[in-house]
Scaffold this active site. Sequence first.
Site, PDB file in Angstrom:
ATOM      1  N   ASP A  77       0.729  -1.177  -0.031  1.00 33.52           N
ATOM      2  CA  ASP A  77       0.073  -0.156  -0.215  1.00 33.52           C
ATOM      3  C   ASP A  77       1.112   1.262  -0.048  1.00 33.52           C
ATOM      4  O   ASP A  77       1.958   1.270   0.764  1.00 33.52           O
ATOM      5  CB  ASP A  77      -0.893   0.091   1.388  1.00 33.52           C
ATOM      6  CG  ASP A  77      -1.803   1.210   1.191  1.00 33.52           C
ATOM      7  OD1 ASP A  77      -2.810   1.131   0.539  1.00 33.52           O
ATOM      8  OD2 ASP A  77      -1.828   1.991   2.281  1.00 33.52           O
ATOM      9  N   GLU A 134       1.543   0.090  -5.193  1.00 37.76           N
ATOM     10  CA  GLU A 134       0.834   1.264  -5.556  1.00 37.76           C
ATOM     11  C   GLU A 134       2.287   2.429  -5.737  1.00 37.76           C
ATOM     12  O   GLU A 134       2.888   2.752  -4.760  1.00 37.76           O
ATOM     13  CB  GLU A 134       0.025   2.086  -4.542  1.00 37.76           C
ATOM     14  CG  GLU A 134      -1.362   1.082  -4.492  1.00 37.76           C
ATOM     15  CD  GLU A 134      -2.245   2.013  -3.444  1.00 37.76           C
ATOM     16  OE1 GLU A 134      -3.282   2.343  -4.008  1.00 37.76           O
ATOM     17  OE2 GLU A 134      -1.985   2.039  -2.360  1.00 37.76           O
TER      18      GLU A 134
END
Length: 658
Positions: free
Chosen positions: A335, A366
Amino acid sequence: MKTAQQWKACYLEPAFQAQYTYQGKDLGAACSGKGTSFLLWSPFADKITLNLYRDGGEGEPFLQQPMAREEKGVWAFRTEKNLHGIYYDYEIRIDGETKRTADPYAKACGINGRRSMAVDLSLTNPIGWEEDHAPEQPAERIIYEVHVKEFSWDPAGGFPSEYRGKYKAFLCEDTTLNAEGKHPTGIPYLKELGVTHIQLMPVFDYGSVDEAGDPADFNWGYDPVNYNVPEGSYATDAARGEVRIREMKEMIQSLHKNGFRVIMDVVYNHTYSLDSWLQRTVPWYYYRLHEDGSVSNGSACGNDIASERPMCASYLFNSVLYWAEEYHIDGFRFDLMGLLDTDLMNRIRTALDLRFGRGEKLVYGEPWAAGKTAMDPGFTQALKANFGKLPPDIGMFCDNTRDVIKGAALKPEEPGFINGRPGLEEEILDSVSAWCGGKAIPVKAPSQILNYVSAHDNQTLYDKLASTLEKGADIRKACRLAAGIYMTCQGSLFFLSGEEFARTKNGLDNTYDAPVSLNRLDWTKSLQERGLVEYYKGLIALRKQLPGLCDKSPNAVQRISGRWNKPGAVGFFVDNRAEGRSCRWETLCIVYNSKSTPERLTLPRGTWELLADGESSFLWKSPVRADANIAAAPGSILILGKTAADEKNCPADLFSGR
């Protein structure tokens, strides 16, 4: 008392790093038949007391044991007793202030993570765990994002009531829709769908759901409390620390047995609260600060973890290795990976390769941050712009592909190629070759690209299209085109659970704490939208037979040729041959047509078969020979395969009207 700025200045001193960087991997509580040890890194503590409890929630300690200071800032207590099942926390005096804290290195905990638990991990293994292993590497990576509670909360899914929203729902191998006994749900449904990897949204212990509260309490879980402990609200008994461990292992074991690899969504960029166990044990070491002493908030969640500092890097590094080794996790989705530093990501990739074999564990994330972060000097963020500093085996979610297909995720009303925005044809073609060779992203190979159009955050694909297509437009037809595009791009494939049956969240784009009634998978829709589900199944099954698209090597871009585009339509050829493997179709011809009129083309000489179009993705099962003059229907994809090699390259002026 020291200010945050003074603490930071201290930690950046080379003398501090030389004196207090501990290289051991034994921090935390280690418990076995040979005894139990408690080791905690807290270099500026004046005194630490270990408190032992019979209960993980309430009650006074039955023993308070002073700990001894050892080298490199480590405090320790060791005993020959096996303290499996005993709960503990620490009282720490630092800079004149005493605080109570759980163990940041804990591997088990009590209710809501407030007390840690000593655990003999060998006693938490389900039957057959030693023989558990991932299925063989598949022909293609098709990743399906799942939230544990969402997966089985719907009563119509046919899960036992006591397993709804729990790890154990993944052990059920015969669930069917209550309203239609022959229609599979759960694990049987996923097997029919054809996905290869299950990406679990956070399953570490997080802070936003009361584990002793209402079972319907819901959150996505991006708020870590105990990084190395499974979340208790998914267990049948959150009060017993060993239960959540065993049941998470059972879930992974079941997924492996049923043919799925398991990816863990890890959130190492911030913690639920700034007043964390990390902060209580070493003030301001694990968090970034700006020059003025304000807290860095590039996560938009209140704080940023300082991944670049040696002991923080070791903490995160060892956490990844722990989940891979102890829980047999097959991959990691990071994340806000852009808040971590490239040195740490490279170190993790190298270690996983050395321990398990090159590429055996997936690593991706990400490649962005929610804002600026105060990373210490000399380090580089793992942002998309810096991907040249990462190896080909670290991947990223490709928001370029996502946004060009359906429109910007952060702009709900903005359309993309499939919903009418002009001028995107070249970007669509760049998506086909995973952006390799272009200037938009420093991509080394398709192995670095995850193609997708929906994930847990932002709008679902259906909701995005509903808000951007003209009134009365066929949303499901547009869903098929979106899926057809990203599933015929080089790179790996990813999609949100339920995308294939037009999942909706009523237009909301950030449902992290919305009721589970909104977030849950509505299994009745998997039957109501059976046509769309079948379309996804056909695309997935076809993709696995297309080595020209599955190729992850740096040279894969050379397989794409004959690119062309005109307003609202693009096309290209794919060299589909594979060394040492017979291929049914040596060349592919693929057309994406987002227009409201057909796109006509004239095929080169050879025997061409129709593999998929906008109505059916299963034409390849009983292929029909395509006419030399053929058309891609409005708002549709067209996939053709040539069964015999052509002596000449496909001509650049293949398509009519150019």
